[in-house]
Design an enzyme around this catalytic site. Structure first.
Site, short mmCIF file in Angstrom:
data_model
loop_
_atom_site.label_atom_id
_atom_site.label_comp_id
_atom_site.label_asym_id
_atom_site.label_seq_id
_atom_site.Cartn_x
_atom_site.Cartn_y
_atom_site.Cartn_z
N GLY A 45 0.72 -1.19 0.10
CA GLY A 45 -0.06 -0.10 0.15
C GLY A 45 0.83 1.27 -0.04
N CYS A 66 -6.03 -8.88 -3.12
CA CYS A 66 -5.37 -7.85 -2.48
C CYS A 66 -6.26 -6.24 -3.41
CB CYS A 66 -3.97 -7.85 -2.84
SG CYS A 66 -3.06 -6.25 -2.48
N ASN A 67 -6.74 -5.48 -2.62
CA ASN A 67 -7.30 -4.54 -3.17
C ASN A 67 -6.01 -3.51 -3.88
OD1 ASN A 67 -10.35 -4.03 -2.08
ND2 ASN A 67 -9.01 -5.00 -0.51
N THR A 68 -5.06 -3.43 -3.14
CA THR A 68 -3.92 -2.65 -3.65
C THR A 68 -3.14 -2.96 -5.11
OG1 THR A 68 -3.48 -2.33 -1.39
CG2 THR A 68 -1.81 -1.44 -3.23
N CYS A 127 -9.24 -3.34 2.24
CA CYS A 127 -7.86 -3.99 2.27
C CYS A 127 -8.55 -5.28 2.75
CB CYS A 127 -6.74 -3.29 3.29
SG CYS A 127 -5.56 -4.14 3.36
N THR A 128 -7.75 -6.76 2.15
CA THR A 128 -8.21 -7.84 2.87
C THR A 128 -7.80 -8.16 4.10
OG1 THR A 128 -6.40 -8.71 1.33
CG2 THR A 128 -8.48 -8.77 0.33
N HIS A 129 -6.60 -7.55 4.45
CA HIS A 129 -6.12 -7.73 5.83
C HIS A 129 -7.20 -7.25 6.90
CE1 HIS A 129 -1.95 -8.05 3.96
NE2 HIS A 129 -1.81 -8.46 5.36
N1 DGL Z 1 -4.44 -6.92 1.64
C1 DGL Z 1 -3.68 -5.83 0.77
C2 DGL Z 1 -5.06 -5.16 0.35
O1 DGL Z 1 -6.05 -5.58 0.02
C3 DGL Z 1 -2.79 -5.21 1.68
C4 DGL Z 1 -2.22 -4.15 0.95
C5 DGL Z 1 -0.84 -3.83 1.51
O2 DGL Z 1 0.19 -4.74 1.64
O3 DGL Z 1 -0.41 -2.58 1.94
O4 DGL Z 1 -4.80 -4.11 -0.03
#
Ligand code: DGL
Length: 259
Positions: free
Chosen positions: A43, A73-75, A183-185
């Site tokens: 991100g 991962c959205n990013t 964000c999936t986290h």
């Molecule tokens: N899980 C990633 C997402 O959905 C995390 C992004 C990251 O690593 O900053 O964007």
């Protein structure tokens, strides 16, 4: 029909929230998951770096026989999926912040979006946001530091609670009633968010819709596994195996080192 696995990748363990949905909705399917933790967070990186990691993860999954790639991962989706689709011959499923359901559900006309800088600054995010939120008060917040804490095993920590309270307070002051987890986290923050947020705030995420879309595309392209063989799940990480096993309670023997 195809017995090959569904390939899934994320910058770390966050995409396991999507993996859980895929496993629940597609129990016959095998999966391969890549956690690119050594390079997390994505991100805060630029578009080129995110694209480079997305290409490497895609090629690893394809070399391991993936029949479809889920960018969990959205990013990575908002910065790289169009280029991945142009360059590889398998279907790609992406994930984006669920702005539309939030816009349709809000009663206070105020929605909050928690996502990474990489997602919030992307052209794809801007396009979607402009399409659905014309008359709404939208409060965007970068979730700086959250991914790092989760990857460091500090999900349930005082530091995380403080960070979230800070990020959410302007949204609550503005009377938000829908919080989009972009964000999936962030799925793994749900127990903490439920403590902080008032009951009228709905938490909205995209994992279930991504699993439905994966199923629909596999069906359309005649790629579902109908062999009746037991599904298998393998995980590859260039970071900590413990984070993966703690988040989904899986057998450690299924987690491999990613070179
Ligand atoms: N899980 C990633 C997402 O959905 C995390 C992004 C990251 O690593 O900053 O964007």
């Amino acid at each position: 029909m195809s017995t090959k696995p569904i390939g899934i990748f994320d910058s770390g363990a966050g995409g396991l929230s999507v993996w859980k949905e895929i496993k629940a909705q597609l129990p016959e399917e095998s999966t391969i998951y890549i956690s690119d933790s050594k390079y997390a967070p994505y991100g805060t990186k630029g578009k080129d770096a995110i694209l480079k990691r997305s290409i490497i993860n895609t090629e690893t999954l394809l070399n391991k026989g993936a029949k479809i790639v889920v960018v969990a991962c959205n990013t990575a989706t908002t910065n790289a999926i169009s280029i991945l689709r142009e360059n590889y011959d398998v279907p790609f499923i992406g994930i984006e912040p669920a702005i539309k359901p939030a816009a349709l559900n809000t009663k206070t006309n105020c929605i909050g979006i928690l996502a990474t800088r990489g997602t919030l600054s992307s052209a794809l995010f801007h396009e979607t946001s402009q399409r659905y939120t014309k008359n709404l008060n939208v409060i965007e917040q970068e979730g700086n530091g959250i991914v790092e804490l989760i990857e460091d095993g500090a999900l349930f920590s005082t530091e995380m609670e403080k960070l979230l309270e800070n990020y959410l307070s302007p949204m609550l002051d503005a009377n938000m009633d829908c919080l989009v987890l972009g964000c999936t986290h962030y799925h793994f923050l749900t127990p903490i968010l439920k403590k902080i947020l008032p009951k009228n705030v709905t938490i909205i995420e995209s994992g279930p819709a991504v699993a439905r879309q994966t199923k629909a595309v596999l069906h359309e392209q005649n790629l579902l596994n109908k062999s009746g063989f037991r599904s298998q799940h393998s995980f590859y990480t260039n970071g900590s195996k413990e984070i993966i096993s703690s988040l989904i309670n899986c057998d450690k023997s299924a987690i491999n080192k990613l070179k």
